[in-house]
Design an enzyme around this catalytic site. Structure first.
Site, PDB file in Angstrom:
ATOM      1  N   ASP A   1       0.837  -1.200   0.000  1.00 38.29           N
ATOM      2  CA  ASP A   1       0.000   0.000   0.000  1.00 38.29           C
ATOM      3  C   ASP A   1       0.879   1.260   0.000  1.00 38.29           C
ATOM      4  O   ASP A   1       2.075   1.207   0.331  1.00 38.29           O
ATOM      5  CB  ASP A   1      -0.866  -0.048   1.278  1.00 38.29           C
ATOM      6  CG  ASP A   1      -2.143   0.770   1.182  1.00 38.29           C
ATOM      7  OD1 ASP A   1      -2.286   1.557   0.249  1.00 38.29           O
ATOM      8  OD2 ASP A   1      -3.005   0.619   2.080  1.00 38.29           O
TER       9      ASP A   1
ATOM     10  N   ASP B   1     -10.925   1.888  -2.781  1.00 37.56           N
ATOM     11  CA  ASP B   1     -11.445   1.659  -1.434  1.00 37.56           C
ATOM     12  C   ASP B   1     -12.962   1.693  -1.424  1.00 37.56           C
ATOM     13  O   ASP B   1     -13.587   1.329  -0.432  1.00 37.56           O
ATOM     14  CB  ASP B   1     -10.901   2.721  -0.466  1.00 37.56           C
ATOM     15  CG  ASP B   1      -9.507   2.365   0.017  1.00 37.56           C
ATOM     16  OD1 ASP B   1      -9.094   1.208  -0.175  1.00 37.56           O
ATOM     17  OD2 ASP B   1      -8.827   3.246   0.578  1.00 37.56           O
TER      18      ASP B   1
END
Ligand code: DGJ
Length: 712
Positions: free
Chosen positions: A464, A532
């Site tokens: 990430d 997301d």
């Protein structure tokens, strides 16, 4: 159809280079001034016809446009007034190169054109690569300082400032009009397809964030305004770079459109030292006459054959705990989720953020990659072992490029960040960016990740990156401007090394959702976390945009809870599955709160996904109903034997029955059986009239239709 003619030819008398792909030709000519100029890019033409074509000159006839032919990389000299692909400044203040053509090499599908500045120690190689099984022309540039540090002549040892070095400049043919397709968005809204008439202007698509970015993608498609999913000429390009980038599209007032692109953004220079070569990332381009769908399929084929490290490996059905637990992870809770995930058929269990250092929220601990003692008193191994015992692979979330100021790492190495000591550092998500351009930071990152993978039997890393760059400097005596390129190169290198040293290890690209998805990152990862935003309705648009360039096997898509945590929208489990099954399926909900019925339905749908997975992940994708109240994607086996169709209708309107969905990719001469209804159709009917989408009444309706070709 593979190309049978030589992939690349160069005629030194004419200075004409011809590159052939499976369904297109690209041609250029070295002009009298030594600069390679564009000649042709489109449907196949024979070499004789190409030799007769003039360079793609400006139609304007006046001294004001004298040199304005379309360069393969405009060098900022002569009567050229469009965006330059190469901008250099010599120590005495002179700007721009003037080329002398110094020769070429052809090696299989690779062509290199060698250019030398007429007076200065500057050399460029314009590089091209084509392959028999792809329609993509890959291009990049290598720029070298041909002087030596010890040279007696000051101008041969002085560094050269490179203000812009693009990978390639592209030229569209003369068209009656131009339309640009590109991707825009933001966090939670990535990959929104934008399709607009191109204004007569210079239009800059860019990221200044050190990451590819959520808000724009280094991909575009150009057409004359009439192409659709299946028909029409389309020219499309994509840059393989995961940091800052810039593409300038120039439609000039006399009717020509060119674009030039590469890494970096304006205001960032590269000091080229004597003996040094700066190599750009690859910028690929393709031509098709089969519309936007044809362009996407050509990209997908290329990405599978020539970009992804392991395209043939099934992407596992994963479970990820992030939406279920947030930072609140511990061994017992994760084991509870792992049991439920295994029960519904997950093949990989990923432990997300919160497992390390003092990390209980986003304020501290980032950088301290040892298990948080209160959460994992025995370390991660017992969880990994239990996950393996349950028959799943074990995945771990990491964010190696970032640090919380409240961390042991930052306290030990405050100088390791990219931020300038002379400016206040902007904290985003309470974190700073580590400077991977510094060799000791790159080495630390590799060693840390290598240890984590080895000690915890990690099969999968979710890598990430949750913030862009700000107030960037070099630190430790490093050139501040180099950070923008060297950081990204180091990220790529660490990923490459990890894969090489841990064969079998897989990596998922992520940057706060889809903030770093490009052909550069996909060359060393298996899939990307798309967004997301896991709301199934929003995902339809996100997935539509994503599919313009990237194949479905790289598109991570989770089924999460309802109401969706990001949007509050409630949707049926089946609808959520039918949206996520269009990519690399995952589950991300709090399974401890799912009812027995929901768990059973999920298990059934996961099993169904595993049946269609070869088609979704390795088949040919057709966006058969790309817009309107009903959207549908069709995945076809390359040999036409099996087909699957996912149909979704988020909202019903007026109680109207949905129209049949046409399947243009089917063979009109064949017959197909619906595997669930056991009903047979003629291909001609499915192509010409379409199939009944079999949607139940109401909102959030969806269906999955499987067809098999019946041998006559
Ligand atoms: C952003 C990612 O996109 C999420 O999936 C999750 O991993 C969080 N970061 C964790 O901080």
């Amino acid at each position: 159809m593979p190309v049978t003619l030589p992939l690349v030819t160069f005629d030194p008398d004419l200075g004409l280079a011809v590159l052939r792909t499976a369904h297109s030709v690209y041609a250029l000519r070295v002009a009298a001034d030594g600069s390679p100029r564009h000649v042709y890019w489109g449907a196949p033409l024979d070499t004789e016809a190409l030799a007769a074509l003039p360079e793609a000159a400006s139609p304007a006839a006046s001294s004001f446009e004298a040199d304005a032919a379309a360069d393969e990389l405009a060098p900022q000299t002569g009567a050229r007034f469009g965006p330059a692909g190469l901008q250099v400044r010599f120590a005495d203040g002179t700007r721009g190169a003037q080329w002398h053509f110094a020769g070429h090499t052809v090696d299989g599908g690779e062509l290199r054109l060698r250019l030398e500045d007429r007076r200065r120690p500057l050399r460029a190689e314009l590089c091209y690569r084509v392959r028999a099984d792809s329609d993509v022309v890959e291009r990049w540039t290598e720029l070298s300082h041909a002087g030596a540090a010890e040279d007696g002549a000051a101008d041969r040892r002085a560094p050269i400032t490179v203000n812009r070095l693009d990978s390639a400049s592209w030229t569209a043919p003369a068209l009656p009009d131009y339309r640009l397709s590109h991707l825009v968005g933001g966090w939670n809204s990535e990959f929104q397809l934008q399709r607009d008439r191109l204004p007569v202007a210079e239009l800059v698509l860019t990221s200044r964030r050190g990451l590819t970015g959520h808000h724009a993608a280094p991909w575009l498609a150009l057409d004359d305004g009439t192409a659709d999913e299946e028909r029409g000429e389309v020219w499309s390009t994509a840059l393989a770079w995961s940091g800052s980038w810039r593409v300038t599209v120039h439609r000039d007032p006399v009717g020509r459109t060119t674009w030039t692109g590469g890494f970096g953004h304006e205001g960032i220079g590269w000091t080229l030292r004597p003996g040094e070569t700066l190599r750009t990332p690859v910028y690929g381009g393709l031509y098709t006459r089969h519309g936007f769908g044809g362009a996407s399929r050509a990209w997908h084929a290329h990405v599978r054959r020539h970009v992804l490290p392991e395209p043939g490996r099934d992407r596992p059905v994963l479970y990820n705990s992030w939406e279920a637990t947030g930072f609140d992870v511990d061994e017992a809770g994760q084991i509870r989720l792992a049991h439920l995930a295994a029960r519904v058929g997950a093949e990989l269990f990923v432990l997300d953020d919160g497992w390390f250092g003092t990390r209980r929220d986003d304020r501290s601990g980032l950088g301290d990659w040892t298990p948080r003692p209160e959460a994992f008193p025995r370390g991660l191994r017992p969880l990994a072992d239990e996950v393996h015992r349950l028959g799943m692979e074990f995945g771990l979330w990491v964010e190696p490029e970032m640090v919380n100021p409240d961390s042991e790492l930052y306290r030990a190495h405050p100088d390791w960040t990219v931020h300038s000591a002379h400016l206040d550092a902007t904290e985003l998500r309470n974190q700073l960016v580590l400077n991977f351009a510094r060799p000791e930071v790159e080495a630390w990152a590799y060693e840390t990740l290598d240890r984590l993978v080895r000690e915890n039997a990690v099969d999968w890393l979710k890598w990430d990156a949750n913030r862009p760059f700000t107030e960037t400097c070099g630190g430790g005596g490093h050139d501040p401007d180099r950070v923008w390129i060297d950081h990204t190169r180091a990220v790529h290198r660490v990923m490459d090394r990890l894969r090489a040293d841990h064969p079998g290890l897989r990596i998922e690209a992520c940057a706060g959702g889809g903030g770093r998805v490009d052909l550069g990152i996909l060359a060393r990862t298996d899939q990307a976390w798309t967004s997301d935003n896991t709301d199934a309705v929003d995902r339809l648009d996100i997935q539509h945009g994503f599919s313009q360039l990237f194949p479905a096997q790289t598109m991570a898509a989770w089924v999460t809870d309802s109401p969706n945590p990001a949007t509050g929208r409630s949707t049926p489990l089946r609808f959520r599955f039918h949206v996520a099954m269009a990519g690399a399926l995952g589950l991300g909900g709090d399974l401890t709160r799912w009812s027995e019925d929901e768990l059973a339905e999920a298990a059934e749908l996961v099993a169904r996904y595993k049946e269609i997975r070869p088609l979704v992940q390795r088949g040919v994708q057709h966006r058969v109903a790309p817009s309107g109240p009903v959207t549908a994607v069709h995945y076809a086996a390359p040999d036409d034997s099996e087909h699957v169709l996912l149909v979704r209708r988020p909202a019903t309107r007026f109680g109207h029955h949905p129209a049949p969905v046409r399947l243009p990719a089917l063979d009109p001469g064949a017959r197909y059986v619906d595997l669930d209804l056991k009903r047979e159709y003629s291909g001609a009917v499915l192509v010409g009239r379409g199939i009944d989408p079999r949607l139940p009444a109401g909102d959030y309706a969806s269906s999955l239709i499987r067809l098999r070709r019946v041998d006559s």
